[in-house]
Design an enzyme around this catalytic site. Structure first.
Site, PDB file in Angstrom:
ATOM      1  N   GLU A   1     -18.671  -6.719  25.488  1.00 57.14           N
ATOM      2  CA  GLU A   1     -18.033  -8.034  25.432  1.00 57.14           C
ATOM      3  C   GLU A   1     -17.616  -8.600  26.793  1.00 57.14           C
ATOM      4  O   GLU A   1     -17.674  -9.811  26.991  1.00 57.14           O
ATOM      5  CB  GLU A   1     -16.801  -7.956  24.520  1.00 57.14           C
ATOM      6  CG  GLU A   1     -17.112  -7.644  23.066  1.00 57.14           C
ATOM      7  CD  GLU A   1     -17.855  -8.780  22.387  1.00 57.14           C
ATOM      8  OE1 GLU A   1     -17.470  -9.937  22.586  1.00 57.14           O
ATOM      9  OE2 GLU A   1     -18.841  -8.498  21.683  1.00 57.14           O
TER      10      GLU A   1
ATOM     11  N   SER B   1       9.043  14.477 -34.157  1.00 54.33           N
ATOM     12  CA  SER B   1      10.052  15.533 -34.089  1.00 54.33           C
ATOM     13  C   SER B   1      10.397  15.961 -32.674  1.00 54.33           C
ATOM     14  O   SER B   1      11.360  16.708 -32.476  1.00 54.33           O
ATOM     15  CB  SER B   1       9.575  16.752 -34.882  1.00 54.33           C
ATOM     16  OG  SER B   1       9.563  16.458 -36.267  1.00 54.33           O
TER      17      SER B   1
END
Length: 836
Positions: free
Chosen positions: A90, A488
């Site tokens: 770059e 239960s």
């Protein structure tokens, strides 16, 4: 001569005027564009959107959440190789220029003139500083005005910030494709590596991406991507940043990327991770979740999670296969390339080692199948085709499902599978647990579902969670979102309320038919035991809970009152509000597996309140702790000056005592009896002290087991998402369906744990009693006796005193004065009998 002098003077004057006009024009342009420049000082306090990362207790990554997948990396943590790669690609003169590369600008301008009118996009000459100005402060508009503003901002940024700061902003902000922003995230997304692990070729490829990430896709445009990568490698070599040998090696390296998942990264942790995501969203909102860069340390134990997932799935699959084979998922035309066609069918991604396949041909002894091919990173179907054989052993379970009845055991593979059938298959294993090479077993996605939650009973930390068979199939979390009747398994809460209010394990209650006049014209309710028409007469609370006797529980609830039971249900968090109907004492209300395991954890830890949590700690992007689950005070932990023989630190636990510790021990002992000689005897095979209770709801629509060892609690339920009976008789009970799953899980989870008994709290008296009657054993009497736990001031009865003896009419009726008072605790809701 004079004319020449005058002419030269004229040219000089004209040139001066042109120069001054040019300078004025440039100054005017600079002044014009400087007026609207954004405030670049905001870069100093820049906080980019950073992904939130969620980790398990061992530090392994559980999930990542972000709109922009970014991990912010300080420039000091970026390897020199990566920095050089981006500079080579770059802006190789980055550390020399003042923000603008004039040579590059001239080159770009010349190229623009050459291509004028060709509709080609102008070549940029932006330095890294200019890209920072554009990415942070400007738009992507292609215009001279934007380029002028970009240049002006770049020069100002260079005067304000260091080169390292500018480069740090750039490397963390740039978009590099596949949803990755910044080099740290891109390194994980493309190569599943940290930046410190990148090779020269990998760093060069990432550096090639900023200008055109889509064009350099590693699969769709592999050749162009490699060409651009090698260009960056060449620049690295030209600049002297890598050796020639390294460059040659890097250019030959293939471009291999890893398709890293965006979801849960710990196997079988999808339901847990999604529950954590919801929690963070509710605490801090969407922006903080997806952009705040939170570090979340969860309570999930990956090893226990895998055990929970394995045993829960096995339980669901075993039950489903017993119901018979429902047939292929779909039919497929296998002419031509069957792989491409099969790839279009959605398969579940989280049920490994199961794989989707299509039947290619069949015979009596086997069927040849072709497996669904993988998709590459770009979405293209892999060209590889893998096949295998489903043998007769792999389909023997597949009797045809025929309602409640099932067909005969197959004697031929062709009776079960036909060419074109789309199925699931997984490896066929020997009895020794070894896979048989090339041979597979037919599988089907179970219709039945369920949930499991595993908790540390002392802290409320959720160690594992299974919210269903497959998160990919259904994201509905049955552990936290499915409200089901516990049956239960709720009875221990009823018995705890009784034991906490004057009853003892030896209290005797009548087990006999009972009729409850519900009043208000609602008729008579006749609750029954699971074994209808079988009653034992007077029984102790221990034996009643061990055998899960409904009529005893109803009489007990009638004696102590439903308002009291409702209060205890609220204390334990099972229900927020429990209606005063006696059927709710049998578990007719609806709750979740998470609530049930939390309630049982309070029984296991001596009655201390625990708050369930999936999160231990949350830190913000700067490492500051903003949440922690453990709120206990540690006195002496921050002693200044180090250790100087001062008293050891103390943890101050101010959590509420929701149940007397002696009561908690009594109910634990009763539930240990359920495992040793009651409805959950299958769990006895674990070989360690376990207390628990089974539950089966009305018409056997849900099967439960909830229980604990001294250090781990687990809740399991099995049932259809659209409730329907699981079967009939003992085969559809919690003891037959849910308890075996708990057994298999606890065997794995406690395999390397010593058999530690439950701790007896101070004040408890252990007295030998006759097991059947609960009365004190005589001197020397040992046969049929047990040690029972009693609180101070209580003792075994010396004679029978039975709760629930019928009135003169033989009916356990409700006094007329109470029939119109639903809040009295004796009002029955119609149609809720028959739970067990």
């Amino acid at each position: 001569m004079r004319l020449l002098v005058r002419f030269m003077g004229f040219l000089f004057a004209a040139g001066t005027v042109v120069f001054l006009v040019g300078v004025g024009a440039v100054a005017g342009l600079i002044w014009h564009f400087s007026k609207d420049l954004p405030d670049y000082s905001q870069l100093q306090d820049y906080e980019p959107p950073v992904m939130t990362r969620v980790h398990a207790v061992d530090g392994s990554l559980l999930g990542e959440y972000a709109k922009e997948r970014r991990l912010y990396l300080p420039i000091q943590a970026v390897p020199k190789l990566v920095i050089n790669a981006f500079l080579a690609a770059e802006d190789k003169n980055f550390y020399e220029h003042g923000g603008i590369d004039y040579t590059g600008m001239a080159r770009a301008g010349l190229l623009y003139l050459q291509n004028y009118g060709s509709n080609r996009r102008p070549q940029g000459a932006s330095t890294i500083t200019q890209q920072v100005a554009k990415n942070f402060l400007l738009t992507n508009e292609v215009s001279f005005a934007r380029k002028i503003k970009e240049a002006l901002l770049a020069m100002r940024i260079e005067k304000t910030y260091s080169k390292d700061k500018i480069l740090e902003l750039y490397l963390n902000e740039i978009y590099l494709g596949l949803g990755a922003y910044g080099i740290a995230a891109a390194s994980l997304v493309y190569f599943d590596k940290s930046v410190n692990e990148l090779t020269v070729a990998e760093a060069a490829y990432l550096a090639a991406l900023p200008k055109m990430p889509a064009t350099l896709h590693p699969v769709r445009n592999r050749d162009r991507a490699i060409e651009r990568r090698n260009y960056v490698i060449d620049r690295l070599q030209e600049n002297g940043w890598i050796k020639q040998a390294d460059a040659e090696k890097a250019r030959k390296e293939p471009l291999v990327v890893t398709n890293r998942s965006n979801g849960a990264h710990t196997f079988a942790g999808e339901y847990f991770a999604e529950e954590v995501r919801r929690d963070i969203f509710e605490r801090y909102g969407e922006k903080k979740l997806y952009e705040g860069g939170l570090s979340v340390r969860t309570t999930l134990d990956p090893k226990i999670q895998v055990m929970a997932r394995k045993t829960m799935v096995a339980g669901l699959v075993n039950y489903d296969e017993q119901q018979g084979y429902r047939g292929a998922i779909s039919k497929l035309d296998i002419s031509g390339d069957w792989g491409v066609k099969l790839a279009e069918i959605k398969s579940l991604s989280d049920i490994s080692p199961w794989r989707m396949a299509v039947v290619l041909e069949t015979s009596d002894q086997s069927a040849r199948i072709g497996f669904q091919p993988n998709r590459e990173l770009g979405g293209a179907v892999s060209k590889q085709r893998e096949t295998g054989l489903v043998t007769l052993d792999g389909v023997r379970w597949a009797r045809a499902a025929q309602g409640n009845a099932k067909g005969k055991t197959p004697t031929s593979v062709a009776q079960v599978l036909q060419p074109g059938d789309v199925i699931y298959a997984d490896p066929l294993y020997t009895k020794e647990g070894q896979p048989v090479e090339g041979q597979y077993r037919l599988r089907q996605i179970p219709e039945v579902s369920g949930a499991m939650v595993v908790m540390d009973p002392w802290t409320g930390r959720v160690l594992a969670m299974v919210g269903g068979f497959s998160f990919d199939q259904s994201q509905f979390n049955r552990a936290t979102q499915a409200y089901r009747q516990p049956g239960s398994s709720f009875k221990p809460i009823v018995y705890s309320a009784a034991l906490d209010n004057g009853y003892t394990p030896s209290t005797v209650v009548l087990d006999a038919p009972i009729e409850i006049d519900q009043g208000q014209g609602a008729g008579v309710w006749r609750p029954e035991n699971f074994s209808a028409n079988k009653y034992q007469g007077p029984v102790t609370l221990r034996n009643a809970l061990r055998q899960s006797l409904n009529t005893v529980t109803v009489r007990l609830a009638q004696d102590i009152g439903m308002p009291l039971i409702g209060e205890y249900a609220r204390r334990f968090g099972v229900y927020d509000e429990l209606p005063n109907y006696l059927s709710y004492a049998l578990g007719a209300g609806e709750t979740t597996a998470m609530r049930m395991v939390t309630a049982y954890s309070m029984l296991a830890n001596g009655g201390r309140r625990v708050k369930p949590t999936l999160i231990d700690r949350i830190q913000d992007r700067y490492g500051h702790t903003i949440f922690k689950h453990d709120q206990r005070e540690c006195r002496g932990c921050d002693a200044p000056g180090g250790w100087k023989n001062q008293p050891e630190p103390q943890l101050i636990d101010r959590r509420e005592q929701v149940l007397d510790s002696m009561t908690a021990y009594q109910i634990t002992e009763l539930m240990e009896g359920v495992v040793q000689a009651g409805t959950a005897t299958v769990v006895r095979e674990v070989g360690k002290p376990i207390a628990g209770k089974t539950g089966t709801t009305n018409e056997a629509k849900d099967a439960w087991f909830v229980g604990f060892s001294p250090d781990i609690a687990v809740a399991i339920y099995m049932g259809y998402d659209k409730p329907r009976p699981l079967g009939k008789g003992n085969a559809a009970t919690g003891g037959h369906l849910a308890a075996p799953i708990a057994r298999d899980f606890l065997k794995l989870a406690l395999a390397d744990k010593p058999a530690v008994p439950f701790k007896v709290p101070a004040g408890i008296k252990l007295i030998r009693v006759v097991a059947k009657t609960g009365m004190r054993a005589g001197p020397g009497e040992t046969g049929g006796t047990i040690l029972e736990a009693f609180k101070p001031g209580t003792a075994p009865p010396d004679n029978y005193s039975v709760i629930g003896v019928a009135d003169a009419d033989g009916r356990m009726g409700v006094p007329a004065s109470q029939q119109q008072q639903p809040d009295s605790g004796f009002f029955m809701r119609p149609g809720t009998g028959g739970l067990y």
